[in-house]
Write an enzyme that holds these catalytic residues in place. Sequence first.
Site, PDB file in Angstrom:
ATOM      1  N   SER A 182       0.826  -1.215   0.000  1.00 14.45           N
ATOM      2  CA  SER A 182       0.000   0.000   0.000  1.00 14.45           C
ATOM      3  C   SER A 182       0.862   1.268   0.000  1.00 14.45           C
ATOM      4  O   SER A 182       1.982   1.280   0.496  1.00 14.45           O
ATOM      5  CB  SER A 182      -0.905   0.030   1.231  1.00 14.45           C
ATOM      6  OG  SER A 182      -1.680  -1.132   1.321  1.00 14.45           O
TER       7      SER A 182
HETATM    8  N1  SAH Z   1      -1.178  -4.077   3.816  1.00 17.69           N
HETATM    9  C1  SAH Z   1      -0.597  -4.733   2.668  1.00 17.69           C
HETATM   10  C2  SAH Z   1      -1.501  -4.543   1.495  1.00 17.69           C
HETATM   11  C3  SAH Z   1      -1.376  -5.617   0.510  1.00 17.69           C
HETATM   12  S1  SAH Z   1      -2.551  -5.504  -0.820  1.00 17.69           S
HETATM   13  C4  SAH Z   1       0.779  -4.154   2.412  1.00 17.69           C
HETATM   14  O1  SAH Z   1       1.030  -3.011   2.807  1.00 17.69           O
HETATM   15  O2  SAH Z   1       1.596  -4.838   1.812  1.00 17.69           O
HETATM   16  C5  SAH Z   1      -3.958  -6.258  -0.125  1.00 17.69           C
HETATM   17  C6  SAH Z   1      -3.802  -7.679   0.315  1.00 17.69           C
HETATM   18  O3  SAH Z   1      -5.112  -8.165   0.612  1.00 17.69           O
HETATM   19  C7  SAH Z   1      -3.231  -8.639  -0.731  1.00 17.69           C
HETATM   20  O4  SAH Z   1      -2.116  -9.283  -0.213  1.00 17.69           O
HETATM   21  C8  SAH Z   1      -4.377  -9.619  -1.003  1.00 17.69           C
HETATM   22  O5  SAH Z   1      -3.944 -10.944  -1.257  1.00 17.69           O
HETATM   23  C9  SAH Z   1      -5.144  -9.525   0.302  1.00 17.69           C
HETATM   24  N2  SAH Z   1      -6.542  -9.960   0.194  1.00 17.69           N
HETATM   25  C10 SAH Z   1      -7.452  -9.728  -0.787  1.00 17.69           C
HETATM   26  N3  SAH Z   1      -8.615 -10.314  -0.507  1.00 17.69           N
HETATM   27  C11 SAH Z   1      -8.449 -10.954   0.691  1.00 17.69           C
HETATM   28  C12 SAH Z   1      -9.288 -11.764   1.505  1.00 17.69           C
HETATM   29  N4  SAH Z   1     -10.548 -12.056   1.153  1.00 17.69           N
HETATM   30  N5  SAH Z   1      -8.774 -12.250   2.657  1.00 17.69           N
HETATM   31  C13 SAH Z   1      -7.504 -11.981   3.036  1.00 17.69           C
HETATM   32  N6  SAH Z   1      -6.647 -11.219   2.312  1.00 17.69           N
HETATM   33  C14 SAH Z   1      -7.121 -10.718   1.145  1.00 17.69           C
END
Ligand code: SAH
Length: 213
Positions: free
Chosen positions: A60
């Site tokens: 993010s």
């Molecule tokens: N906070 C993270 C953001 C990663 S992007 C960072 O700073 O790196 C969002 C993440 O949400 C991804 O890794 C994706 O796989 C996850 N995601 C999407 N849908 C999801 C779900 N239903 N349950 C758990 N994780 C999910």
Amino acid sequence: MTSQRTRQRLVQRLSDQGVTDLQVLDVIADTPRHIFLDEALSHRAYEDTALPIGYGQTLSQPYIVARMTEVLLGAAGKLDKVLEIGTGSGYQTTILAQLVKQVYSVERIKPLQDKARERLRKLGLRNVELKYADGNFGWPDRGPYDGIISCAAPREVPQELLNQLAPNGVLVIPVGGDTQELRMVIRDGDSDEFISRVLEGAKFVPMLSGTAR
Ligand code: SAH
């Protein structure tokens, strides 16, 4: 590239964009964001931008990490237990872990979770528990939570996340499809009433269903 000056510049930028919580800004200044990226991208770690982490997912943008954390800190009375949906690289998890007592984080892509776990171990963070599961259902066994942050955008706020909010608990979540809005939803006391507020526009990866290996 990873110097204190580079990080300070990022923090200045966040503050220029309206992030005011000094605790949050301090933690961002102290946290090495480059270790959450593959080496080929690490030189861009202190730009205020989302960056790819593989599997179609992104680390993010620092602004949104700061903003969501600040909203959570400002709105919640106490933050003993916080649930994060979408561990991804573990960056937001790491920021949260330095500001609240205990963080629980759910991720649906196993290899991303494995990498995040290794980073958190290296950083010596002991107040984080990770779960490989579909975050649409939260993590009921560990709840209720004083705060929940979702780093992926569902079309609608999942009822399960609302159910797992403690009295006066706060959920910060992007909602929508092509256009999204960042929302804050607060449980009204210990009732089953929720107060919802739109904070600003957002652009997150979608919240998907089920798990992936
Ligand atoms: N906070 C993270 C953001 C990663 S992007 C960072 O700073 O790196 C969002 C993440 O949400 C991804 O890794 C994706 O796989 C996850 N995601 C999407 N849908 C999801 C779900 N239903 N349950 C758990 N994780 C999910």
